[in-house]
Design a protein around this motif. Structure first.
Motif, PDB file in Angstrom:
ATOM      1  N   ASN A 151       0.856  -1.197   0.000  1.00  0.00           N
ATOM      2  CA  ASN A 151       0.000   0.000   0.000  1.00  0.00           C
ATOM      3  C   ASN A 151       0.889   1.244   0.000  1.00  0.00           C
ATOM      4  O   ASN A 151       1.168   1.835   1.042  1.00  0.00           O
ATOM      5  N   GLN A 152       1.306   1.617  -1.197  1.00  0.00           N
ATOM      6  CA  GLN A 152       2.309   2.668  -1.350  1.00  0.00           C
ATOM      7  C   GLN A 152       1.811   4.061  -0.952  1.00  0.00           C
ATOM      8  O   GLN A 152       2.618   4.966  -0.771  1.00  0.00           O
ATOM      9  N   LYS A 153       0.502   4.250  -0.823  1.00  0.00           N
ATOM     10  CA  LYS A 153      -0.014   5.570  -0.451  1.00  0.00           C
ATOM     11  C   LYS A 153      -0.039   5.788   1.063  1.00  0.00           C
ATOM     12  O   LYS A 153      -0.400   6.866   1.524  1.00  0.00           O
ATOM     13  N   LEU A 154       0.339   4.775   1.803  1.00  0.00           N
ATOM     14  CA  LEU A 154       0.318   4.895   3.257  1.00  0.00           C
ATOM     15  C   LEU A 154       1.671   5.362   3.793  1.00  0.00           C
ATOM     16  O   LEU A 154       2.715   5.048   3.228  1.00  0.00           O
ATOM     17  N   GLN A 155       1.618   6.107   4.875  1.00  0.00           N
ATOM     18  CA  GLN A 155       2.815   6.574   5.568  1.00  0.00           C
ATOM     19  C   GLN A 155       2.746   6.192   7.039  1.00  0.00           C
ATOM     20  O   GLN A 155       1.703   5.749   7.526  1.00  0.00           O
ATOM     21  N   VAL A 156       3.872   6.378   7.735  1.00  0.00           N
ATOM     22  CA  VAL A 156       3.966   5.943   9.130  1.00  0.00           C
ATOM     23  C   VAL A 156       4.424   7.097  10.014  1.00  0.00           C
ATOM     24  O   VAL A 156       5.329   7.851   9.654  1.00  0.00           O
ATOM     25  N   ARG A 157       3.767   7.189  11.158  1.00  0.00           N
ATOM     26  CA  ARG A 157       4.203   8.131  12.189  1.00  0.00           C
ATOM     27  C   ARG A 157       4.577   7.325  13.434  1.00  0.00           C
ATOM     28  O   ARG A 157       3.811   6.462  13.883  1.00  0.00           O
ATOM     29  N   LEU A 158       5.748   7.610  13.974  1.00  0.00           N
ATOM     30  CA  LEU A 158       6.236   6.917  15.165  1.00  0.00           C
ATOM     31  C   LEU A 158       6.382   7.919  16.302  1.00  0.00           C
ATOM     32  O   LEU A 158       6.979   8.978  16.134  1.00  0.00           O
ATOM     33  N   ASP A 159       5.830   7.547  17.473  1.00  0.00           N
ATOM     34  CA  ASP A 159       5.933   8.397  18.666  1.00  0.00           C
ATOM     35  C   ASP A 159       6.575   7.587  19.782  1.00  0.00           C
ATOM     36  O   ASP A 159       6.015   6.577  20.230  1.00  0.00           O
ATOM     37  N   GLY A 160       7.762   8.031  20.215  1.00  0.00           N
ATOM     38  CA  GLY A 160       8.482   7.345  21.286  1.00  0.00           C
ATOM     39  C   GLY A 160       8.146   7.924  22.650  1.00  0.00           C
ATOM     40  O   GLY A 160       7.983   9.144  22.799  1.00  0.00           O
ATOM     41  N   TYR A 161       8.057   7.032  23.657  1.00  0.00           N
ATOM     42  CA  TYR A 161       7.708   7.446  25.020  1.00  0.00           C
ATOM     43  C   TYR A 161       8.637   6.777  26.024  1.00  0.00           C
ATOM     44  O   TYR A 161       9.299   5.775  25.732  1.00  0.00           O
ATOM     45  N   ALA A 162       8.617   7.306  27.248  1.00  0.00           N
ATOM     46  CA  ALA A 162       9.388   6.732  28.368  1.00  0.00           C
ATOM     47  C   ALA A 162       8.550   6.851  29.628  1.00  0.00           C
ATOM     48  O   ALA A 162       7.633   7.682  29.700  1.00  0.00           O
ATOM     49  N   ASP A 163       8.842   6.008  30.599  1.00  0.00           N
ATOM     50  CA  ASP A 163       8.133   6.152  31.871  1.00  0.00           C
ATOM     51  C   ASP A 163       8.751   7.306  32.651  1.00  0.00           C
ATOM     52  O   ASP A 163       9.828   7.812  32.306  1.00  0.00           O
ATOM     53  N   PRO A 164       8.110   7.764  33.727  1.00  0.00           N
ATOM     54  CA  PRO A 164       8.556   8.984  34.412  1.00  0.00           C
ATOM     55  C   PRO A 164       9.822   8.850  35.254  1.00  0.00           C
ATOM     56  O   PRO A 164      10.339   9.865  35.758  1.00  0.00           O
ATOM     57  N   ARG A 165      10.355   7.664  35.379  1.00  0.00           N
ATOM     58  CA  ARG A 165      11.573   7.518  36.175  1.00  0.00           C
ATOM     59  C   ARG A 165      12.764   8.064  35.406  1.00  0.00           C
ATOM     60  O   ARG A 165      12.874   7.869  34.192  1.00  0.00           O
ATOM     61  N   GLY A 166      13.668   8.722  36.069  1.00  0.00           N
ATOM     62  CA  GLY A 166      14.824   9.331  35.419  1.00  0.00           C
ATOM     63  C   GLY A 166      14.552  10.796  35.102  1.00  0.00           C
ATOM     64  O   GLY A 166      13.432  11.304  35.245  1.00  0.00           O
ATOM     65  N   THR A 167      15.580  11.478  34.625  1.00  0.00           N
ATOM     66  CA  THR A 167      15.472  12.907  34.321  1.00  0.00           C
ATOM     67  C   THR A 167      14.764  13.106  32.981  1.00  0.00           C
ATOM     68  O   THR A 167      14.690  12.201  32.137  1.00  0.00           O
ATOM     69  N   ASP A 168      14.280  14.323  32.804  1.00  0.00           N
ATOM     70  CA  ASP A 168      13.615  14.650  31.537  1.00  0.00           C
ATOM     71  C   ASP A 168      14.575  14.516  30.363  1.00  0.00           C
ATOM     72  O   ASP A 168      14.204  14.025  29.296  1.00  0.00           O
ATOM     73  N   GLU A 169      15.818  14.987  30.558  1.00  0.00           N
ATOM     74  CA  GLU A 169      16.798  14.904  29.478  1.00  0.00           C
ATOM     75  C   GLU A 169      17.034  13.449  29.079  1.00  0.00           C
ATOM     76  O   GLU A 169      17.078  13.121  27.883  1.00  0.00           O
ATOM     77  N   TYR A 170      17.224  12.605  30.071  1.00  0.00           N
ATOM     78  CA  TYR A 170      17.475  11.194  29.807  1.00  0.00           C
ATOM     79  C   TYR A 170      16.275  10.557  29.087  1.00  0.00           C
ATOM     80  O   TYR A 170      16.439   9.836  28.098  1.00  0.00           O
ATOM     81  N   ASN A 171      15.075  10.840  29.581  1.00  0.00           N
ATOM     82  CA  ASN A 171      13.871  10.253  29.000  1.00  0.00           C
ATOM     83  C   ASN A 171      13.622  10.752  27.573  1.00  0.00           C
ATOM     84  O   ASN A 171      13.147  10.001  26.716  1.00  0.00           O
ATOM     85  N   PHE A 199       8.752  11.083  16.325  1.00  0.00           N
ATOM     86  CA  PHE A 199       8.762  12.124  17.351  1.00  0.00           C
ATOM     87  C   PHE A 199       9.103  11.494  18.698  1.00  0.00           C
ATOM     88  O   PHE A 199       8.788  10.323  18.939  1.00  0.00           O
ATOM     89  N   ALA A 200       9.720  12.273  19.564  1.00  0.00           N
ATOM     90  CA  ALA A 200      10.073  11.807  20.920  1.00  0.00           C
ATOM     91  C   ALA A 200       9.349  12.676  21.951  1.00  0.00           C
ATOM     92  O   ALA A 200       9.343  13.899  21.840  1.00  0.00           O
ATOM     93  N   HIS A 201       8.738  12.030  22.948  1.00  0.00           N
ATOM     94  CA  HIS A 201       7.937  12.756  23.944  1.00  0.00           C
ATOM     95  C   HIS A 201       8.444  12.571  25.370  1.00  0.00           C
ATOM     96  O   HIS A 201       7.859  13.137  26.295  1.00  0.00           O
ATOM     97  N   GLY A 202       9.501  11.790  25.542  1.00  0.00           N
ATOM     98  CA  GLY A 202      10.019  11.580  26.896  1.00  0.00           C
ATOM     99  C   GLY A 202       8.946  10.977  27.784  1.00  0.00           C
ATOM    100  O   GLY A 202       8.245  10.048  27.406  1.00  0.00           O
ATOM    101  N   ALA A 203       8.820  11.568  28.991  1.00  0.00           N
ATOM    102  CA  ALA A 203       7.807  11.099  29.943  1.00  0.00           C
ATOM    103  C   ALA A 203       6.663  12.103  30.069  1.00  0.00           C
ATOM    104  O   ALA A 203       5.868  12.020  31.005  1.00  0.00           O
ATOM    105  N   ASN A 204       6.568  13.032  29.119  1.00  0.00           N
ATOM    106  CA  ASN A 204       5.556  14.085  29.207  1.00  0.00           C
ATOM    107  C   ASN A 204       4.123  13.542  29.157  1.00  0.00           C
ATOM    108  O   ASN A 204       3.209  14.176  29.693  1.00  0.00           O
ATOM    109  N   LYS A 205       3.920  12.418  28.527  1.00  0.00           N
ATOM    110  CA  LYS A 205       2.569  11.872  28.370  1.00  0.00           C
ATOM    111  C   LYS A 205       2.263  10.771  29.385  1.00  0.00           C
ATOM    112  O   LYS A 205       1.264  10.063  29.252  1.00  0.00           O
ATOM    113  N   SER A 206       3.084  10.639  30.398  1.00  0.00           N
ATOM    114  CA  SER A 206       2.883   9.580  31.375  1.00  0.00           C
ATOM    115  C   SER A 206       1.583   9.793  32.152  1.00  0.00           C
ATOM    116  O   SER A 206       1.276  10.914  32.582  1.00  0.00           O
ATOM    117  N   VAL A 207       0.825   8.700  32.316  1.00  0.00           N
ATOM    118  CA  VAL A 207      -0.418   8.759  33.091  1.00  0.00           C
ATOM    119  C   VAL A 207      -0.394   7.740  34.227  1.00  0.00           C
ATOM    120  O   VAL A 207      -1.381   7.603  34.961  1.00  0.00           O
TER     121      VAL A 207
END
Length: 239
Positions: A151-171, A199-207
């Motif tokens: 399906n050549q008309k399809l594209q992909v978006r990737l969003d990376g996440y981390a849990d809240p442990r560790g510093t924001d920079e590290y995550n 895209f990278a979001h670190g732990a900003n979206k942690s719930v």
């Protein structure tokens, strides 16, 4: 003309008139085919008598042959008409079958198109502090890459996440590396770079609640979203 011949002519004329009158007064209770045969027979009688009057025995033979010709011709015309009707009926059947087949094919194509846009469930989970894909994850990348190839008309978006442990920079770095490893896996399998965004979001979206180990496990992930390039509408999402 001698008396014998005058007598024969009078008798022949009487027979012809009698046959004709008998046919005219008959009730129309016969089928078309029977009518045709009787009409031919009547014509045979009349033509034979007329031929006999005109030319004696030779004229009668000519009249008989003429009546047979018209009778056979009438039968052939009826046969041609029957064959034409059968041919038209067969043609109508073929046309109906072709129309039905076309409708079925259109429905199958429509179903395949809908299947192409059916939601996918792709999500990559990671161990704590890890950004490497497991063997099972790589098999999922195989399936995803094949789907994108088909399906050549399809594209992909990737969003990376981390849990809240560790510093924001590290995550932030960790979530970006996780997304990049998925990008590399897809490119190695033939997916063009311009079809992938990450895209990278670190732990900003942690719930997850603080200390919720199971909740943390679900946040160490790369979310994969597949969407159509034509309208940028997401058609497949993994959460």
């Amino acid at each position: 003309m001698n008396n014998r011949k005058r007598t024969l002519i009078a008798i022949a004329t009487s027979i012809s008139l009698a046959v004709t009158c008998s046919q005219a007064n008959a009730k129309p209770l016969l089928s078309n085919k029977t009518k045709t045969e009787i009409t031919g027979a009547t014509f045979f009688t009349g033509a034979s008598v007329a031929g006999f009057i005109a030319g004696g025995p030779v004229g009668m033979v000519v009249g008989a042959l003429t009546s047979v010709y018209f009778t056979e011709k009438s039968k052939k015309l009826d046969l041609v008409e029957d064959n034409l009707m059968e041919t038209q009926a067969a043609l109508a059947t073929v046309e109906n079958a072709a129309a039905h087949s076309y409708t079925v094919q259109e429905e199958k194509i429509s179903q395949l198109e809908k299947a192409t846009l059916a939601p996918l469930a792709f999500q990559v989970l990671f161990m704590t502090g890890d950004d490497e894909l497991t063997q099972q994850d790589l098999q999922r990348m195989d399936a995803l890459a094949q789907y994108l190839s088909d399906n050549q008309k399809l594209q992909v978006r990737l969003d990376g996440y981390a849990d809240p442990r560790g510093t924001d920079e590290y995550n932030n770095v960790l979530s970006n590396e996780r997304a990049l490893n998925v990008v590399n896996a897809l490119q190695e399998r033939g997916v063009a770079a311009e079809r992938i965004e990450h895209f990278a979001h670190g732990a900003n979206k942690s719930v997850a609640s603080q200390g919720d180990i199971e909740g943390y496990a679900l946040e160490r992930r790369v979310r994969i979203e597949v969407f159509a390039n034509t309208d940028q509408q997401a058609v497949a999402t993994s959460d």
